[in-house]
Design an enzyme around this catalytic site. Structure first.
Site, PDB file in Angstrom:
ATOM      1  N   CYS A  44      44.899 -52.667 -75.407  1.00 45.40           N
ATOM      2  CA  CYS A  44      44.438 -51.938 -74.224  1.00 45.40           C
ATOM      3  C   CYS A  44      43.141 -51.170 -74.452  1.00 45.40           C
ATOM      4  O   CYS A  44      42.508 -50.731 -73.495  1.00 45.40           O
ATOM      5  CB  CYS A  44      45.529 -50.994 -73.746  1.00 45.40           C
ATOM      6  SG  CYS A  44      47.120 -51.809 -73.460  1.00 45.40           S
ATOM      7  N   HIS A  98      42.418 -45.986 -69.650  1.00 50.93           N
ATOM      8  CA  HIS A  98      43.266 -47.167 -69.548  1.00 50.93           C
ATOM      9  C   HIS A  98      44.419 -46.867 -68.599  1.00 50.93           C
ATOM     10  O   HIS A  98      45.040 -45.805 -68.671  1.00 50.93           O
ATOM     11  CB  HIS A  98      43.790 -47.558 -70.932  1.00 50.93           C
ATOM     12  CG  HIS A  98      44.955 -48.480 -70.888  1.00 50.93           C
ATOM     13  ND1 HIS A  98      44.949 -49.661 -70.160  1.00 50.93           N
ATOM     14  CD2 HIS A  98      46.194 -48.399 -71.462  1.00 50.93           C
ATOM     15  CE1 HIS A  98      46.113 -50.262 -70.294  1.00 50.93           C
ATOM     16  NE2 HIS A  98      46.880 -49.522 -71.073  1.00 50.93           N
ATOM     17  N   ASN A 105      49.599 -52.242 -65.177  1.00 54.02           N
ATOM     18  CA  ASN A 105      48.926 -52.111 -66.469  1.00 54.02           C
ATOM     19  C   ASN A 105      48.407 -53.481 -66.875  1.00 54.02           C
ATOM     20  O   ASN A 105      49.176 -54.378 -67.187  1.00 54.02           O
ATOM     21  CB  ASN A 105      49.925 -51.577 -67.503  1.00 54.02           C
ATOM     22  CG  ASN A 105      49.332 -51.417 -68.890  1.00 54.02           C
ATOM     23  OD1 ASN A 105      48.346 -52.051 -69.243  1.00 54.02           O
ATOM     24  ND2 ASN A 105      49.952 -50.576 -69.701  1.00 54.02           N
TER      25      ASN A 105
END
Length: 318
Positions: free
Chosen positions: A119, A244, A274
């Site tokens: 990520c 993020h 996500n």
């Protein structure tokens, strides 16, 4: 305002993004697993996410986002001499996505490689592009974050299946007389490397949610502040904070501790889920498209995830 530096550098010239058309809501998930809209919203803040179909590959999404960023930059494919794809969800390790994507976009013989920092991958790739331009190794760089996380999920596991999604975001980075990308602050916490993992090629993504939550809400706001300090920017000067998109509670906790009162905080996770390395460029591109941020303003981007890895830098919004 400009990021503090005296030497020529690089800046983000344009952004682009892509999401699959298939929307999966919390109510949809509640029909196949023990969960509910209220349970998901209260824990991670997600209302819906995008899921790529079986015939839509990670490279397909990367091409769409990269093509949009390239078109928005005004550059031709021939002007790009380096392509970097940040991803951790390739179905096959060879060939790398960057070479495939570059070819499909008509970019002839560029340097091409993938970055796997999960990520945090987009921020790692952006810093690498900045360094390549500063050193003279590249002139214009296409940086793409792309993930097809849903092909690595156990769809009966509500601790992961409700969180992760698919998509891509891209940035074209080029030379600038005044730097538009600040020094990167990056690092890792390898002692927690088993907190987010795919155990083997036949396994599915596993995440220790509480471990990741505690780490992210305690260890990352100093990284965010240090990225501002290295760029010579006070958090009060930021117009946007794009962390993020891991979990809405994590995002809001870091934002509170950063102290950037005037900054618009990205909350793209609510409608996008996500998307790992894609989440930062995807969120920023959508914010720019909606007019929530303006060209020339300063934004802090902060990636963090499996590894555990983290990276952040201040950028000028294209």
């Amino acid at each position: 305002m400009r990021i503090l530096d005296t030497a020529p550098g690089a800046k983000v010239l344009a952004l682009g993004h892509y999401q699959p058309s298939n929307i999966v809501t919390n109510d949809d998930l509640s029909k196949t697993m023990d969960t509910s809209d209220e349970w998901i919203r209260s824990r991670v803040g997600i209302q819906e996410r995008r899921v790529a179909g079986p015939a839509e590959s990670l490279e397909d999404m990367a091409v769409q986002a990269g093509g949009k960023a390239l078109a928005a930059s005004g550059l031709a494919a021939a002007d790009v001499d380096l392509v970097i794809v940040a991803t951790c969800t390739l179905e096959s390790q060879i060939p790398n996505a960057a070479a495939v994507v570059a070819h499909r976009l008509g970019i002839a013989a560029p340097g091409a490689f993938d970055v796997n920092a999960a990520c945090a991958g987009f921020c790692y790739a952006l810093a690498t592009a900045d360094s390549a331009i500063r050193s003279g190794s590249a002139t214009n760089v296409l940086v793409i974050g792309a993930e097809k996380l849903t092909q690595w999920l156990d769809w009966t596991d509500r601790s992961t299946a409700v969180i992760f999604a698919d998509g891509a975001g891209a940035a074209v980075v080029g030379p600038s007389d005044t730097p538009g990308i600040g020094p990167v602050v990056w690092g890792s916490a390898g002692d927690k490397s088993d907190a987010i993992a795919i155990p083997d090629r036949h396994g599915s993504l596993h995440q220790e949610g509480q471990t990741v939550f505690r780490w992210a809400t305690t260890a990352l706001h100093p990284v965010a502040k240090q990225a501002c300090e290295r760029a010579g920017v006070d958090p009060s000067e930021l117009s946007a904070f794009i962390p993020h998109q891991a979990n809405l509670r994590i995002i809001e906790a870091i934002a509170r501790r950063l102290g950037a009162e005037k900054a618009v905080v990205a909350r793209d996770i609510v409608l996008a889920g996500n998307t790992s390395a894609a989440s930062i460029p995807l969120a920023l591109s959508r914010m720019l498209e909606r007019g929530e941020v303006r060209s020339g303003e300063l934004a802090l981007v902060l990636g963090f995830g499996a590894g555990l890895t983290y990276a952040g830098q201040v950028i000028e919004i294209p």
